[in-house]
Design a protein around this motif. Sequence first.
Motif, PDB file in Angstrom:
ATOM      1  N   ALA A  23       0.831  -1.211   0.000  1.00 21.74           N
ATOM      2  CA  ALA A  23       0.000   0.000   0.000  1.00 21.74           C
ATOM      3  C   ALA A  23       0.861   1.255   0.000  1.00 21.74           C
ATOM      4  N   VAL A  24       1.979   1.211   0.736  1.00 20.90           N
ATOM      5  CA  VAL A  24       2.907   2.351   0.754  1.00 20.90           C
ATOM      6  C   VAL A  24       3.481   2.580  -0.644  1.00 20.90           C
ATOM      7  N   ASN A  25       3.880   1.510  -1.317  1.00 22.45           N
ATOM      8  CA  ASN A  25       4.458   1.632  -2.649  1.00 22.45           C
ATOM      9  C   ASN A  25       3.463   2.198  -3.654  1.00 22.45           C
ATOM     10  N   VAL A  26       2.193   1.784  -3.537  1.00 18.91           N
ATOM     11  CA  VAL A  26       1.151   2.329  -4.418  1.00 18.91           C
ATOM     12  C   VAL A  26       0.994   3.833  -4.167  1.00 18.91           C
ATOM     13  N   LEU A  27       0.982   4.222  -2.905  1.00 18.51           N
ATOM     14  CA  LEU A  27       0.822   5.638  -2.554  1.00 18.51           C
ATOM     15  C   LEU A  27       2.029   6.457  -3.026  1.00 18.51           C
ATOM     16  N   ILE A  28       3.224   5.904  -2.876  1.00 14.65           N
ATOM     17  CA  ILE A  28       4.434   6.599  -3.337  1.00 14.65           C
ATOM     18  C   ILE A  28       4.363   6.845  -4.836  1.00 14.65           C
ATOM     19  N   ARG A  29       3.990   5.821  -5.592  1.00 14.63           N
ATOM     20  CA  ARG A  29       3.941   5.977  -7.045  1.00 14.63           C
ATOM     21  C   ARG A  29       2.854   6.971  -7.463  1.00 14.63           C
ATOM     22  N   ASP A  30       1.754   6.972  -6.718  1.00 19.02           N
ATOM     23  CA  ASP A  30       0.680   7.913  -7.020  1.00 19.02           C
ATOM     24  C   ASP A  30       1.133   9.350  -6.763  1.00 19.02           C
ATOM     25  N   LYS A  35       1.769  15.664 -13.776  1.00 15.28           N
ATOM     26  CA  LYS A  35       1.283  15.839 -15.151  1.00 15.28           C
ATOM     27  C   LYS A  35       2.092  16.904 -15.886  1.00 15.28           C
ATOM     28  N   ASN A  36       2.561  17.892 -15.141  1.00 15.75           N
ATOM     29  CA  ASN A  36       3.174  19.057 -15.770  1.00 15.75           C
ATOM     30  C   ASN A  36       4.690  18.952 -15.920  1.00 15.75           C
ATOM     31  N   ALA A  37       5.307  18.076 -15.143  1.00 11.15           N
ATOM     32  CA  ALA A  37       6.774  17.974 -15.181  1.00 11.15           C
ATOM     33  C   ALA A  37       7.170  16.504 -15.184  1.00 11.15           C
ATOM     34  N   PRO A  38       7.194  15.866 -16.356  1.00  7.03           N
ATOM     35  CA  PRO A  38       7.480  14.426 -16.419  1.00  7.03           C
ATOM     36  C   PRO A  38       8.853  14.042 -15.891  1.00  7.03           C
ATOM     37  N   ARG A  39       9.767  15.001 -15.807  1.00  4.57           N
ATOM     38  CA  ARG A  39      11.082  14.656 -15.267  1.00  4.57           C
ATOM     39  C   ARG A  39      10.982  14.244 -13.798  1.00  4.57           C
ATOM     40  N   ILE A  40       9.981  14.760 -13.075  1.00  6.45           N
ATOM     41  CA  ILE A  40       9.852  14.433 -11.643  1.00  6.45           C
ATOM     42  C   ILE A  40       9.700  12.929 -11.434  1.00  6.45           C
ATOM     43  N   PRO A  41       8.702  12.276 -12.058  1.00  3.56           N
ATOM     44  CA  PRO A  41       8.615  10.811 -11.863  1.00  3.56           C
ATOM     45  C   PRO A  41       9.801  10.053 -12.446  1.00  3.56           C
ATOM     46  N   GLU A  42      10.426  10.593 -13.504  1.00  8.78           N
ATOM     47  CA  GLU A  42      11.610   9.925 -14.068  1.00  8.78           C
ATOM     48  C   GLU A  42      12.741   9.867 -13.049  1.00  8.78           C
ATOM     49  N   VAL A  43      13.038  11.014 -12.463  1.00  7.01           N
ATOM     50  CA  VAL A  43      14.142  11.092 -11.498  1.00  7.01           C
ATOM     51  C   VAL A  43      13.803  10.304 -10.236  1.00  7.01           C
ATOM     52  N   THR A  44      12.585  10.475  -9.747  1.00  5.86           N
ATOM     53  CA  THR A  44      12.178   9.797  -8.517  1.00  5.86           C
ATOM     54  C   THR A  44      12.180   8.287  -8.711  1.00  5.86           C
ATOM     55  N   ALA A  45      11.642   7.825  -9.843  1.00  5.11           N
ATOM     56  CA  ALA A  45      11.582   6.380 -10.097  1.00  5.11           C
ATOM     57  C   ALA A  45      12.985   5.784 -10.177  1.00  5.11           C
ATOM     58  N   HIS A  46      13.927   6.528 -10.724  1.00  4.56           N
ATOM     59  CA  HIS A  46      15.302   6.022 -10.818  1.00  4.56           C
ATOM     60  C   HIS A  46      15.839   5.661  -9.444  1.00  4.56           C
ATOM     61  N   LEU A  47      15.552   6.509  -8.446  1.00  9.06           N
ATOM     62  CA  LEU A  47      16.055   6.260  -7.096  1.00  9.06           C
ATOM     63  C   LEU A  47      15.184   5.250  -6.353  1.00  9.06           C
ATOM     64  N   VAL A  48      13.866   5.396  -6.476  1.00  8.79           N
ATOM     65  CA  VAL A  48      12.945   4.493  -5.778  1.00  8.79           C
ATOM     66  C   VAL A  48      13.107   3.055  -6.281  1.00  8.79           C
ATOM     67  N   ASP A  49      13.298   2.907  -7.607  1.00 11.93           N
ATOM     68  CA  ASP A  49      13.415   1.562  -8.190  1.00 11.93           C
ATOM     69  C   ASP A  49      14.788   0.939  -7.993  1.00 11.93           C
ATOM     70  N   ALA A  50      15.721   1.720  -7.438  1.00 11.18           N
ATOM     71  CA  ALA A  50      17.080   1.206  -7.248  1.00 11.18           C
ATOM     72  C   ALA A  50      17.155   0.161  -6.148  1.00 11.18           C
ATOM     73  N   GLY A  51      16.057  -0.017  -5.444  1.00  6.12           N
ATOM     74  CA  GLY A  51      16.074  -1.001  -4.364  1.00  6.12           C
ATOM     75  C   GLY A  51      16.243  -0.330  -3.024  1.00  6.12           C
ATOM     76  N   LYS A  53      16.505  -1.117   1.313  1.00  2.00           N
ATOM     77  CA  LYS A  53      15.732  -1.947   2.238  1.00  2.00           C
ATOM     78  C   LYS A  53      14.392  -1.339   2.614  1.00  2.00           C
ATOM     79  N   ARG A  54      14.177  -0.052   2.312  1.00  7.22           N
ATOM     80  CA  ARG A  54      12.969   0.661   2.754  1.00  7.22           C
ATOM     81  C   ARG A  54      12.818   0.532   4.272  1.00  7.22           C
ATOM     82  N   LEU A  55      13.935   0.593   4.971  1.00  8.45           N
ATOM     83  CA  LEU A  55      13.915   0.357   6.412  1.00  8.45           C
ATOM     84  C   LEU A  55      13.115   1.423   7.139  1.00  8.45           C
ATOM     85  N   ARG A  56      13.273   2.680   6.778  1.00  9.71           N
ATOM     86  CA  ARG A  56      12.625   3.762   7.521  1.00  9.71           C
ATOM     87  C   ARG A  56      11.097   3.680   7.465  1.00  9.71           C
ATOM     88  N   PRO A  57      10.500   3.538   6.266  1.00  9.13           N
ATOM     89  CA  PRO A  57       9.035   3.379   6.264  1.00  9.13           C
ATOM     90  C   PRO A  57       8.571   2.109   6.967  1.00  9.13           C
TER      91      PRO A  57
END
Length: 331
Positions: A23-30, A35-51, A53-57
């Motif tokens: 559920a956290v991952n779905v919310l993060i991706r949402d 819509k206005n700045a496609p670079r935002i999800p590109e940059v964020t996904a690069h780091l989020v998808d890098a793996g 441990k997701r220890l803090r959440p």
Amino acid sequence: MLIETAHKPHERLAEHLVAEMDAVNVLIRDRMASKNAPRIPEVTAHLVDAGGKRLRPMLTLAAAKLCGYQGPYHIHLAATVEFIHTATLLHDDVVDESGQRRGRPTANLLWDNKSSVLVGDYLFSRSFQLMVETGSLRVLDILSNASATIAEGEVLQLTAAQDLATDEAVYLQVVRGKTAALFSAATEVGGVIAGASAEQVKALYDFGDALGVSFQIVDDLLDFTGGDAIGKNIGDDFRERKLTLPLIKAIAKADPEERAFWSRTIEKGRQHDGDLDYALGLLNKHNALEETRVEAMAWADKAKAALTVLPDDPIREMLHDIADYVVARIN
């Protein structure tokens, strides 16, 4: 305690919290969409998808469940914590001029510094939106204070990192800012959203604080003893002229000749071939690596001790084992 490497404590916790983390991952991706700045999800996904441990959440989810929370907002808080962490990573890589994070090229290398800074700012803003949705002023207070403390710790490190006068008290202040502040906030808000007692909330804060300090000391030690474990090369901190705990301990015992070496390599930044090997020799000569290891273990013990007032539950045992695992990386 012997840690089973095939099934590590954070992996067991992830399995226990799999529905919540989904559920956290779905919310993060949402919320990282734009819509206005496609670079935002590109940059964020690069780091989020890098793996990672997701220890803090996971700590936020674990703290809330441990204290009996049944509502939906621990998901928001876990996503908030991950957004804050990701934002700080984007900013850190720019400050440190890093080229690699978790074994992959950094966002600032693939795109540019401007994109990393601005996307980090966007994620901070998103994190505050998520905080507000919980409707808890206390949660907002804890996480906004943590965000300010993280930034303060990073700025303090800028001024202290290459100053030989930096002592262990200043180092601890930096670590409590840039690393432990988010660990302690992550666990504390889990207890707060669950309506836990003041004693339990304090215990969760103390656990997160001590775990975060131990975590950073271990990372600083691994930089000199086993860089592959943290996706860096041995001696990166020395090359970047960062005064971490092993160096501070060795400098405190340095004779005039050794101090001149540290002044040249750290303060003035004039490093030559063979300097890293000489530095490692001084760390061993003054027992700085072993003393740092002992200190990391002492903080892990503090983290485990804080758990004793919390409910007897499998999650409590997993948190206990995570504290052991953090320091098992250096044993």
